[in-house]
Write a protein that holds these residues in place. Sequence first.
Motif, PDB file in Angstrom:
ATOM      1  N   LYS A  62       3.031 -22.884 -11.211  1.00  0.00           N
ATOM      2  CA  LYS A  62       2.922 -23.925 -12.237  1.00  0.00           C
ATOM      3  C   LYS A  62       1.450 -24.260 -12.425  1.00  0.00           C
ATOM      4  O   LYS A  62       0.733 -24.505 -11.460  1.00  0.00           O
ATOM      5  CB  LYS A  62       3.696 -25.171 -11.816  1.00  0.00           C
ATOM      6  N   GLU A  63       1.032 -24.229 -13.681  1.00  0.00           N
ATOM      7  CA  GLU A  63      -0.332 -24.601 -14.031  1.00  0.00           C
ATOM      8  C   GLU A  63      -0.252 -25.619 -15.157  1.00  0.00           C
ATOM      9  O   GLU A  63       0.581 -25.499 -16.053  1.00  0.00           O
ATOM     10  CB  GLU A  63      -1.139 -23.379 -14.488  1.00  0.00           C
ATOM     11  N   GLU A  64      -1.142 -26.569 -15.111  1.00  0.00           N
ATOM     12  CA  GLU A  64      -1.158 -27.602 -16.137  1.00  0.00           C
ATOM     13  C   GLU A  64      -1.513 -26.988 -17.489  1.00  0.00           C
ATOM     14  O   GLU A  64      -2.419 -26.163 -17.592  1.00  0.00           O
ATOM     15  CB  GLU A  64      -2.184 -28.684 -15.768  1.00  0.00           C
ATOM     16  N   ARG A  66      -0.026 -24.795 -19.149  1.00  0.00           N
ATOM     17  CA  ARG A  66       0.283 -23.369 -19.228  1.00  0.00           C
ATOM     18  C   ARG A  66       1.767 -23.186 -18.918  1.00  0.00           C
ATOM     19  O   ARG A  66       2.336 -23.955 -18.157  1.00  0.00           O
ATOM     20  CB  ARG A  66      -0.526 -22.555 -18.207  1.00  0.00           C
ATOM     21  N   ASP A  68       5.048 -21.805 -17.056  1.00  0.00           N
ATOM     22  CA  ASP A  68       5.300 -21.388 -15.674  1.00  0.00           C
ATOM     23  C   ASP A  68       5.328 -19.867 -15.601  1.00  0.00           C
ATOM     24  O   ASP A  68       5.764 -19.199 -16.536  1.00  0.00           O
ATOM     25  CB  ASP A  68       6.645 -21.936 -15.180  1.00  0.00           C
TER      26      ASP A  68
END
Length: 179
Positions: A62-64, A66, A68
Amino acid sequence: MSIQVFILSKLMVGKTYPYELKKQMSEPIPLDELGGITESKLYYHFDALSKQGLIEPVEIIKEEHRPDKQVFAITAKGREELPNKIYKLFKSANDLNDMVIALANIKYVDSEIVVTLLKEKLTNYKAHWERIMNFDNTSPRDEKSENLNDLLVGYFTTKSDHTIHWLEEAIRQIEQGNL
């Protein structure tokens, strides 16, 4: 099938996700463009391999701001099935171009079996070509028909010679342990 072999072979080395593979394929040579491999095709084949039980999701990154990223690993069943898929690629290939992924992953199969498959393919190809070249068409032809015949015979003869040469070269390289 070659996309699935490509994915499985990459997962033999380590975990990955579709977008990462797409990036790897485009650098430094755009293999993805040359092979017509889109991100959606990769996702489709990741899904198909997952449904077959050959790969499995192992984590989600998980990236902010972006999407998943679902990371996959090869399963024991996938490790077992990879050689079968590689052999099927060799069996179904019409020429060396169709064997690129299989040749690149020859380390996962028995090279003697591959040589046997390629020698059989070469024998069948030569026999097929011999039948075509011995076909005697005695129907009358005008000059344009004769010119077309000469053009096509020249093209297909060159193509056949090229295919035979490279199949023989692949066999030689495998037998010598160079691939």
